[in-house]
Design an enzyme around this catalytic site. Sequence first.
Site, mmCIF file in Angstrom:
data_model
loop_
_atom_site.group_PDB
_atom_site.id
_atom_site.type_symbol
_atom_site.label_atom_id
_atom_site.label_comp_id
_atom_site.label_asym_id
_atom_site.label_seq_id
_atom_site.Cartn_x
_atom_site.Cartn_y
_atom_site.Cartn_z
ATOM 1 N N ILE A 114 5.610 5.192 -2.209
ATOM 2 C CA ILE A 114 4.451 5.863 -1.603
ATOM 3 C C ILE A 114 4.868 6.604 -0.323
ATOM 4 C CG2 ILE A 114 3.393 4.072 -0.114
ATOM 5 C CD1 ILE A 114 1.337 5.777 -2.743
ATOM 6 N N ARG A 170 15.623 0.067 5.834
ATOM 7 C CA ARG A 170 14.287 -0.535 5.701
ATOM 8 C C ARG A 170 14.291 -2.008 6.130
ATOM 9 N NH1 ARG A 170 9.332 0.427 2.768
ATOM 10 N NH2 ARG A 170 8.668 -1.392 1.603
ATOM 11 N N ILE A 172 3.970 -2.876 5.445
ATOM 12 C CA ILE A 172 4.867 -1.722 5.352
ATOM 13 C C ILE A 172 4.682 -1.207 3.924
ATOM 14 C CG2 ILE A 172 6.815 -3.281 4.838
ATOM 15 C CD1 ILE A 172 8.738 -1.217 5.955
ATOM 16 N N SER A 173 4.462 0.102 3.789
ATOM 17 C CA SER A 173 4.134 0.653 2.471
ATOM 18 C C SER A 173 5.317 0.561 1.514
ATOM 19 C CB SER A 173 3.715 2.115 2.605
ATOM 20 O OG SER A 173 2.629 2.237 3.496
ATOM 21 N N GLN A 174 4.982 0.553 0.224
ATOM 22 C CA GLN A 174 5.980 0.597 -0.846
ATOM 23 C C GLN A 174 6.869 1.848 -0.665
ATOM 24 O OE1 GLN A 174 4.059 1.889 -4.358
ATOM 25 N NE2 GLN A 174 5.564 1.045 -5.770
#
Length: 215
Positions: free
Chosen positions: A66, A35, A61-63
Site C-alpha cells: 500500500i 523497514r 505501519i502500513s503494508q
Amino acid sequence: MSNYAARRAAMVENQLRARGIWDERVLGAMGAVPREEFVPRRLRHRAYADSALPIGGEQTISQPWIVAAICQELALTGGERVLEVGTGSGYSAAVLALLAAEVISIERDPELARAARRTLARLAVANVHLELGDGSLGDFERAPFEAIAVHAAAPGPPPALVDQLGDGGRLVVPLLEEGEEMLVALHRHGERMTRATIAPCRFVPLIGEGGFAEA
Ligand code: SAH
C-alpha cells in the site's frame, strides 16, 4: 547480503513488482529503506511480512504494497514538495524522502511523532520536516504542494487538502464511503479535479476537522 537486505529484495519482487508496482524509482526506494528500523523491536522478524504491523497507540505501519501503491500514484520525479498526513512510524516518510525533494509530514499523536523523529534522525533522513498537529487541515503556510499522501481513512477528500493541492498535483487518500474503503487518487487540472480508484484498502481513521470526530 544481510538477512534484512535479502528479505527486502524478496519483498520488492514478490509483494510489489509481481503485484503491479512498475515505477522503478518506487521499487528502488522500497528496496532501500530499512523497514525493520521502523517497527517495534519484538516485531522485527516480521518487518517484511506482507501486512500492516502495530506500532503502538493503536496505530499501524502500513503494508509495504500500500505504501508503494500510494507513492507510485503520486508520480513523483524528484523535485517535488510533498505533504504527508499520518507520519506513524516514519516509514512512508522515509520512502517519500527518496522520491521527492522535500516531505512535510504531519502526525497528531505526540508519542508517535517523537519516535518517528528519532528514527528518521538515526537514519540521517534530512529532507523530512515533521510537524505535530491535525494534518487533515494541511499546512496552509507551506502550500501549495505538488503531491499529498494521506495514510488514514477519511469520510471524503479533506477540503483543506484539496485546496492546498497545486495545479497538476495529485492527492492520494483512502476514503470510507458507504461502508467501503477505497484508496482514491484525485488529480488537479486547474479548477477541475479528476478521480481514480486505486484499490480496496484498510486504514485507521483520520481523526480531525477534515476527517472523523474522535471516538
Ligand atoms: N504512514 C505510516 C502509517 C500511518 S498510520 C507509517 O508508514 O508508519 C496512520 C497515522 O495517521 C497514525 O499514526 C495516526 O495517529 C495518524 N493520524 C490520524 N489522524 C490524523 C490527523 N488528523 N493528522 C495527522 N495524523 C493523523
